[in-house]
Design a protein around this motif. Structure first.
Motif, short mmCIF file in Angstrom:
data_model
loop_
_atom_site.label_atom_id
_atom_site.label_comp_id
_atom_site.label_asym_id
_atom_site.label_seq_id
_atom_site.Cartn_x
_atom_site.Cartn_y
_atom_site.Cartn_z
N GLY A 35 -3.54 6.35 6.15
CA GLY A 35 -4.13 6.14 4.83
C GLY A 35 -5.14 4.96 5.18
O GLY A 35 -5.63 4.51 6.08
N ILE A 36 -6.44 5.92 4.79
CA ILE A 36 -7.27 4.87 5.12
C ILE A 36 -8.11 4.30 3.59
O ILE A 36 -8.10 5.72 2.75
CB ILE A 36 -9.06 5.86 5.58
N VAL A 37 -8.05 3.79 3.16
CA VAL A 37 -8.83 3.40 1.40
C VAL A 37 -10.52 2.52 1.65
O VAL A 37 -10.54 1.63 2.74
CB VAL A 37 -8.22 2.18 1.17
N LEU A 196 -4.73 10.23 5.79
CA LEU A 196 -5.86 10.68 4.08
C LEU A 196 -6.31 9.61 3.51
O LEU A 196 -6.54 9.03 4.37
CB LEU A 196 -4.92 11.34 2.95
N ILE A 197 -7.51 9.82 3.07
CA ILE A 197 -8.75 8.91 2.32
C ILE A 197 -8.16 8.67 0.57
O ILE A 197 -7.75 9.37 0.71
CB ILE A 197 -9.52 8.79 2.35
N THR A 198 -8.47 7.61 0.59
CA THR A 198 -8.27 7.44 -0.84
C THR A 198 -8.43 6.34 -1.53
O THR A 198 -9.10 4.74 -0.37
CB THR A 198 -6.80 7.78 -1.48
N HIS A 199 -9.11 6.14 -3.23
CA HIS A 199 -9.92 4.34 -3.77
C HIS A 199 -8.23 4.17 -4.24
O HIS A 199 -8.23 2.83 -4.61
CB HIS A 199 -10.57 4.46 -3.66
N GLU A 200 -7.36 4.42 -4.37
CA GLU A 200 -6.19 4.14 -4.65
C GLU A 200 -4.81 3.72 -4.36
O GLU A 200 -4.24 4.44 -3.12
CB GLU A 200 -5.03 5.13 -6.00
N MET A 201 -4.05 2.13 -3.48
CA MET A 201 -3.12 2.04 -3.41
C MET A 201 -2.12 2.36 -3.85
O MET A 201 -1.35 2.33 -2.42
CB MET A 201 -4.10 -0.31 -3.56
N ASN A 202 -2.19 2.54 -4.46
CA ASN A 202 -0.67 3.51 -5.09
C ASN A 202 -0.40 4.13 -3.60
O ASN A 202 0.97 4.57 -3.99
CB ASN A 202 -0.47 3.13 -6.18
N GLU A 239 -7.33 -7.49 -2.95
CA GLU A 239 -8.03 -7.59 -4.35
C GLU A 239 -7.27 -5.85 -3.70
O GLU A 239 -6.74 -5.32 -4.64
CB GLU A 239 -9.26 -7.03 -4.04
N PHE A 240 -7.16 -4.76 -3.04
CA PHE A 240 -6.71 -3.55 -3.51
C PHE A 240 -5.12 -3.71 -3.28
O PHE A 240 -5.13 -2.55 -4.53
CB PHE A 240 -6.73 -3.03 -2.80
N ILE A 241 -4.45 -4.79 -2.70
CA ILE A 241 -2.95 -4.69 -3.07
C ILE A 241 -2.61 -4.87 -4.51
O ILE A 241 -1.70 -5.00 -5.20
CB ILE A 241 -2.80 -5.86 -1.74
N SER A 242 -3.75 -6.69 -4.75
CA SER A 242 -3.29 -6.65 -6.22
C SER A 242 -3.21 -5.30 -7.52
O SER A 242 -3.01 -5.75 -8.70
CB SER A 242 -3.99 -7.62 -6.78
N SER A 243 -3.50 -4.01 -7.16
CA SER A 243 -4.59 -3.35 -7.86
C SER A 243 -2.39 -2.55 -8.28
O SER A 243 -2.15 -2.29 -9.04
CB SER A 243 -5.78 -2.56 -7.97
N VAL A 244 -1.84 -2.71 -6.61
CA VAL A 244 -0.73 -2.03 -7.18
C VAL A 244 0.81 -3.00 -7.81
O VAL A 244 1.03 -3.36 -8.17
CB VAL A 244 0.08 -1.48 -5.55
N VAL A 245 0.25 -4.46 -6.44
CA VAL A 245 1.38 -5.77 -7.00
C VAL A 245 0.86 -6.26 -7.69
O VAL A 245 0.17 -7.14 -6.80
CB VAL A 245 2.13 -5.58 -5.22
N SER A 246 1.61 -6.90 -8.16
CA SER A 246 0.61 -8.22 -9.05
C SER A 246 1.27 -9.47 -8.72
O SER A 246 2.75 -9.64 -9.48
CB SER A 246 -0.19 -8.20 -10.35
N PHE A 247 1.03 -10.43 -8.44
CA PHE A 247 1.47 -11.81 -8.25
C PHE A 247 1.08 -12.67 -9.18
O PHE A 247 1.27 -14.48 -9.34
CB PHE A 247 1.66 -12.49 -7.07
N ASN A 248 0.24 -12.10 -10.31
CA ASN A 248 -0.79 -12.62 -11.78
C ASN A 248 0.37 -13.57 -12.59
O ASN A 248 1.71 -13.21 -13.09
CB ASN A 248 -1.41 -11.99 -11.86
N VAL A 249 0.19 -15.04 -12.41
CA VAL A 249 1.56 -16.16 -13.23
C VAL A 249 -0.36 -16.04 -14.70
O VAL A 249 -1.31 -16.05 -14.14
CB VAL A 249 1.28 -17.14 -13.26
#
Ligand SMILES: Nc1ncnc2c1ncn2[C@@H]1O[C@H](COP(=O)(O)OP(=O)(O)OP(=O)(O)O)[C@@H](O)[C@H]1O
Ligand SMILES: [Mg+2]
Length: 337
Positions: A35-37, A196-202, A239-249
């Motif tokens: 994958g290429i993001v 595959l190229i995408t702007h979606e990390m999922n 930043e890309f990962i945080s759109s899929v896996v969020s550790f935000n409190v």
């Protein structure tokens, strides 16, 4: 299988030269899904189009199966290209032709004998689950079905490589998932190498084995998808990962904490909760869980916990060292008091 070496692509425009790809070197192995993001304008399409020479690189080389495509011209290049299929965001089907005719068009272009075409079209339609749409026109198909035709057409001449440029970006999440599953299925069955190229990390999380992140025409990070999710190096990748896996409190909760806030990550089969409770028993610190999740990436678990540790500074840092000794990746998110 695909070796890209020091590849650059610059475009000459009215307003001067634009760098699409800037000195990229990458290797994609046979049978993997790579994958290429990157955000819009990062150079993803420029790069993928250089792989089959839809764009001729300004400098650098592209080898597919050991053959340097940048050295080929005319018929030789056409032949080499038949072994590289491609699908696109907007499908590019011929609207005046039926589904079967769209696919047979690709077979004819490659010189397949007429007598073999019907059977091959049926095989391909079966592979993408569209046998009942053989004689239908593209306008009568849903987006997902159109992309299935695109995939059948791309696979018509048994390519070794399939390039996908934002192949699911025009589709809703459920249809995206079904197309990604189809691609994975094809990859496993045919051992076809997929880029595959995408702007979606999922999308990457769902099916890719390895990945690269592009910014400003360059590759800024690459590796196994699991490793990059577990331990991203650059701010953009995070930043890309945080759109899929969020550790935000939530901020309000963090504001109420006066201890040391840590993000604790456990890779692979490690039982994270057990190790944390061992730590709490061994050191005089208190722990409050603020967030906890186990993500599965490529079927491998990744345990992520955010917690507040309270106690003396020495004890807290000893507790953190203990977690690290048990193979956790620990990141302190504030300084505590
Ligand atoms: N044919 C062209 N002529 C001039 N400049 C181009 C051309 N194609 C791409 N570019 C420029 O090259 C850079 C990279 O574009 P590219 O289309 O490869 O990005 P991308 O990552 O695919 O973006 P998107 O996600 O929007 O599709 C951009 O600055 C773009 O304007
Ligand atoms: Mg693009």
């Amino acid at each position: 299988m695909i070796q890209i070496e020091q590849l650059s692509k610059t475009y000459q425009t009215k307003h001067g030269t634009v760098k699409g790809v800037d000195d990229v070197s990458l290797e994609v192995k046979t049978g993997e899904i790579f994958g290429i993001v990157g955000y819009s304008g990062a150079g993803k399409s420029s790069l993928i189009r250089c792989i089959n020479l839809l764009e001729r690189p300004t400098s650098g080389t592209v080898k597919v199966g050991g053959q340097d495509l940048t050295k080929l011209k005319g018929d030789e290049l056409r032949k080499a290209r038949l072994k590289i299929g491609m699908i696109f965001q907007h499908f590019y089907l011929i609207s005046q032709k039926t589904v079967a005719e769209n696919i047979s068009f690709a077979l004819r272009a490659a010189g397949t004998p007429s007598k073999n075409i019907g059977t091959r079209v049926d095989e391909l339609l079966d592979m993408v689950g569209l046998s009942d749409k053989r004689d239908v026109y593209p306008a009568q198909l849903s987006g997902g079905q159109k992309q299935r035709v695109g995939i059948a057409r791309a696979l018509a001449n048994e390519p070794a490589v399939l390039l996908c440029d934002e192949a699911t970006s025009a589709l809703d999440p459920n249809t995206t998932l079904s197309i990604l599953r189809l691609l994975k299925d094809i990859n496993r069955k045919l051992n076809i190498t997929i880029v595959l190229i995408t702007h979606e990390m999922n999308v990457v999380k769902e099916i890719c084995d390895r990945m690269a992140v592009m910014q400003g025409g360059r590759v800024i990070e690459e590796g196994r998808v699991y490793d990059i999710f577990a331990d991203p190096k650059t701010a953009l990748t995070k930043e890309f990962i945080s759109s899929v896996v969020s550790f935000n409190v939530p901020e309000e909760i963090l504001a109420r904490c006066d201890g040391t806030i840590v993000k604790v990550l456990f890779k692979g089969e490690v039982a994270g909760e057990g190790i944390i409770s061992d730590m709490l028993q061994s050191y005089p610190v208190k722990g409050n869980f603020l967030h906890g999740a186990i993500e599965y990436i490529q079927e491998l678990p990744l345990g992520i916990f955010v917690m507040e540790l309270k106690g003396g500074q020495t004890e807290v840092s000893q507790a953190i060292t203990y977690l690290e000794q048990r193979d956790a990746i620990v990141e302190v998110m504030n300084d505590g008091n």
